[in-house]
Write an enzyme that holds these catalytic residues in place. Structure first.
Site, PDB file in Angstrom:
ATOM      1  N   LYS A 131      -3.843 -12.947   3.510  1.00  0.00           N
ATOM      2  CA  LYS A 131      -4.952 -12.338   4.251  1.00  0.00           C
ATOM      3  C   LYS A 131      -6.303 -12.948   3.874  1.00  0.00           C
ATOM      4  CE  LYS A 131      -2.280  -8.115   4.916  1.00  0.00           C
ATOM      5  NZ  LYS A 131      -2.266  -6.797   5.526  1.00  0.00           N
TER       6      LYS A 131
ATOM      7  N   LYS B  47      -0.104 -10.881  -0.396  1.00  0.00           N
ATOM      8  CA  LYS B  47      -1.063 -10.325   0.581  1.00  0.00           C
ATOM      9  C   LYS B  47      -2.453 -10.895   0.355  1.00  0.00           C
ATOM     10  CE  LYS B  47       1.569  -6.153   1.306  1.00  0.00           C
ATOM     11  NZ  LYS B  47       1.764  -4.735   1.077  1.00  0.00           N
TER      12      LYS B  47
ATOM     13  N   LYS C 226       4.403  16.743  26.334  1.00  0.00           N
ATOM     14  CA  LYS C 226       5.241  16.946  25.152  1.00  0.00           C
ATOM     15  C   LYS C 226       6.704  16.645  25.491  1.00  0.00           C
ATOM     16  CE  LYS C 226       6.650  20.399  21.845  1.00  0.00           C
ATOM     17  NZ  LYS C 226       6.858  21.815  21.593  1.00  0.00           N
TER      18      LYS C 226
ATOM     19  N   ASP D 110       1.659   0.248  10.575  1.00  0.00           N
ATOM     20  CA  ASP D 110       1.961  -1.104  11.059  1.00  0.00           C
ATOM     21  C   ASP D 110       2.478  -1.117  12.489  1.00  0.00           C
ATOM     22  OD1 ASP D 110       1.147  -2.450   8.781  1.00  0.00           O
ATOM     23  OD2 ASP D 110       3.052  -2.094   7.763  1.00  0.00           O
TER      24      ASP D 110
ATOM     25  N   ASN E 219       1.083   7.339   7.910  1.00  0.00           N
ATOM     26  CA  ASN E 219       1.423   6.953   6.536  1.00  0.00           C
ATOM     27  C   ASN E 219       0.939   8.034   5.591  1.00  0.00           C
ATOM     28  OD1 ASN E 219       2.444   4.401   7.092  1.00  0.00           O
ATOM     29  ND2 ASN E 219       0.430   3.447   7.004  1.00  0.00           N
TER      30      ASN E 219
HETATM   31  N1  CTP Z   1      -4.007  -3.580   6.656  1.00  0.00           N
HETATM   32  C1  CTP Z   1      -4.724  -3.733   7.803  1.00  0.00           C
HETATM   33  N2  CTP Z   1      -4.105  -3.633   9.020  1.00  0.00           N
HETATM   34  C2  CTP Z   1      -2.775  -3.378   9.089  1.00  0.00           C
HETATM   35  C3  CTP Z   1      -2.033  -3.227   7.910  1.00  0.00           C
HETATM   36  C4  CTP Z   1      -2.669  -3.328   6.703  1.00  0.00           C
HETATM   37  O1  CTP Z   1      -5.929  -3.973   7.728  1.00  0.00           O
HETATM   38  N3  CTP Z   1      -2.198  -3.281  10.272  1.00  0.00           N
HETATM   39  C5  CTP Z   1      -4.691  -3.711   5.355  1.00  0.00           C
HETATM   40  C6  CTP Z   1      -4.678  -2.444   4.521  1.00  0.00           C
HETATM   41  O2  CTP Z   1      -5.821  -1.650   4.771  1.00  0.00           O
HETATM   42  C7  CTP Z   1      -4.649  -2.987   3.093  1.00  0.00           C
HETATM   43  C8  CTP Z   1      -3.901  -4.285   3.212  1.00  0.00           C
HETATM   44  O3  CTP Z   1      -3.989  -4.668   4.588  1.00  0.00           O
HETATM   45  O4  CTP Z   1      -5.932  -3.273   2.606  1.00  0.00           O
HETATM   46  C9  CTP Z   1      -2.470  -4.243   2.796  1.00  0.00           C
HETATM   47  O5  CTP Z   1      -1.837  -3.218   3.512  1.00  0.00           O
HETATM   48  P1  CTP Z   1      -0.274  -2.947   3.350  1.00  0.00           P
HETATM   49  O6  CTP Z   1       0.140  -1.849   4.285  1.00  0.00           O
HETATM   50  O7  CTP Z   1       0.063  -2.812   1.894  1.00  0.00           O
HETATM   51  O8  CTP Z   1       0.306  -4.350   3.797  1.00  0.00           O
HETATM   52  P2  CTP Z   1       0.957  -4.888   5.083  1.00  0.00           P
HETATM   53  O9  CTP Z   1       0.250  -6.167   5.391  1.00  0.00           O
HETATM   54  O10 CTP Z   1       1.026  -3.878   6.161  1.00  0.00           O
HETATM   55  O11 CTP Z   1       2.400  -5.283   4.545  1.00  0.00           O
HETATM   56  P3  CTP Z   1       3.729  -4.371   4.336  1.00  0.00           P
HETATM   57  O12 CTP Z   1       3.524  -3.117   5.145  1.00  0.00           O
HETATM   58  O13 CTP Z   1       4.799  -5.257   4.845  1.00  0.00           O
HETATM   59  O14 CTP Z   1       3.815  -4.119   2.860  1.00  0.00           O
END
Ligand code: CTP
Length: 400
Positions: free
Chosen positions: A339, A335, A287, A277, A208
């Site tokens: 969460k 979220k 490779k 994700d 990311n």
């Molecule tokens: N987060 C996490 N573990 C993951 C994804 C996200 O702990 N696998 C945490 C991030 O560190 C952040 C929060 O969740 O504090 C929100 O992350 P974000 O990427 O915005 O949300 P997602 O839950 O992944 O939702 P989406 O990608 O669908 O927006």
């Protein structure tokens, strides 16, 4: 924060000296007693009389002036300071401090002080990017000096780039932050920052956008305010802030393992990391070679670390980040709830002055009780301060 404090304003020779005059005005307005020390070169740009008139105190210029030694002396200046601000700090001044040199009144006073020192460098962009300068700046940071990065824009020398002295207001805010109370003393904060990397093969990965700057700023400020900070960090180019314990990780699964290992002893968990994700279902041993016109990758879901922590929250304070490109408040609020968080920091990453790789951010704080607080454009350091104000409030409420 500055009311009644003694600030030594060290001014070294660069065109930005004129901005130090405005900084002096802001400092005195904030209630500080300011004593100005000027280097010989600084006096080429603005006369000591200007600083003397505005500070109401004699300006100090000579290491061996009989009058000044009798009046105050460099050791006395160093001892009586609550804070040193070096603005503008030239490459020469930073270099001297880094090497432990003390050959004039300013460098001698800086070396002799036990007060916090905030250096605000300003110089030509090529000088600022010179690895020798960077090395010196790093030495300062490693030894607990505070450095406020220069701003970017058109410089007096005709160049465009980083090297401008930041606005006096920004310097003032940073000075206030440096003098911040140790209101997080005894609090263990577990932080995550940076991206995660999900390997496709030995040379490629999915990731990311994330420089880690926001999370590192929170770590630095939390440590400064007395917290015990464990920073679980994905790969970044940043220096671990002084006083912070860093656990480097690469993938989301490594981050999860490190977070769970340290979560037990943490009272506050702040998840600023941009966790990938998904990861490739299979990591190729060798490779992968180009074959055909396209490539389809099979991905599988990574664990959601924050959701997992939220599900067994106990009395921990949990704070997440939401970087969004649309419907910011709606997504962030979802979220926060899903969460099981106490608070979420939402930012719109489509803006150029917020989000990835820049030093500023525009965020909103959303709380579990439905409140939304909107913060304007500010440095990531100041966002970190504001966030930790809330952490301190939530933490002390829990202990009551
Ligand atoms: N987060 C996490 N573990 C993951 C994804 C996200 O702990 N696998 C945490 C991030 O560190 C952040 C929060 O969740 O504090 C929100 O992350 P974000 O990427 O915005 O949300 P997602 O839950 O992944 O939702 P989406 O990608 O669908 O927006």
């Amino acid at each position: 924060m500055l009311q009644g404090k003694t600030v030594i304003l060290g001014v070294s020779g660069g065109i930005a000296v004129y901005k130090a005059v405005e900084l002096l005005r802001l400092l005195t307005k904030a209630g500080a007693q300011v004593h100005v020390v000027m280097t010989r070169n600084a006096q080429q740009f603005v006369t000591p009389l200007t600083f003397q008139t505005l500070s109401g105190n004699p300006v100090h210029t000579d290491l061996f002036s009989l009058y000044q030694e009798q009046e105050i002396g460099h050791i006395s200046l160093a001892d009586r300071a609550d804070l040193f601000i070096l603005a503008p700090a030239t490459a020469n001044l930073i270099g001297k401090i880094a090497q432990g040199l003390a050959d004039d009144l300013l460098s001698t006073s800086v070396m002799a002080t036990k007060a916090p020192v905030l250096a605000v460098p300003a110089m030509n962009t090529n000088m600022y990017e010179n690895p020798l300068y960077k090395r010196n700046e790093k030495i300062l940071l490693e030894h607990g000096y505070h450095v406020l990065e220069p701003a970017t824009g058109s410089l007096a020398c005709g160049w465009e780039g980083q090297g401008k002295l930041p606005d006096p207001e920004t310097i003032l805010e940073t000075a206030e932050a440096v003098l911040a109370p140790k209101d997080l003393l005894g609090c263990h904060i577990l932080l995550t920052a940076g991206p995660t990397r999900e390997e496709i093969d030995p040379v490629r990965y999915l990731t990311n956008h994330s420089s880690g700057k926001m999370g590192y700023a929170v770590a630095a400020v939390a440590a400064r305010r007395g917290a015990t900070v464990t920073l679980v960090s994905g790969p970044t180019n940043l220096t671990v802030p002084t006083g912070v314990k860093c656990v480097p990780v690469c993938s989301a699964r490594e981050m999860r393992a490190a977070v769970l290992e340290h979560a037990e002893s943490a009272e506050v968990i702040i998840k600023a990391a941009a966790v990938a994700d998904y990861r490739p279902a299979v990591r190729a041993e060798q490779k992968m070679k180009k074959t055909g016109d396209g490539l389809t990758l099979q991905l599988e879901k990574n664990p959601d670390i924050l959701s997992e922590l939220g599900a067994r929250k106990g009395d921990k304070i949990l704070i997440g980040f939401a970087a969004e490109t649309e419907r910011l408040l709606i997504h962030a609020a979802e979220k926060l709830k899903k969460k099981n968080l106490d608070m979420i920091v939402a930012n719109d990453v489509t803006r150029l002055d917020a989000g990835f790789n820049v030093d500023t951010n525009i965020v909103r704080f959303l709380y579990a009780d439905g409140r939304v607080e909107e913060l304007g454009l500010m440095s990531k350091m100041l966002v970190a301060e504001k966030l930790l104000d809330q952490v301190a409030r939530l933490w002390s409420a829990k202990r009551r």
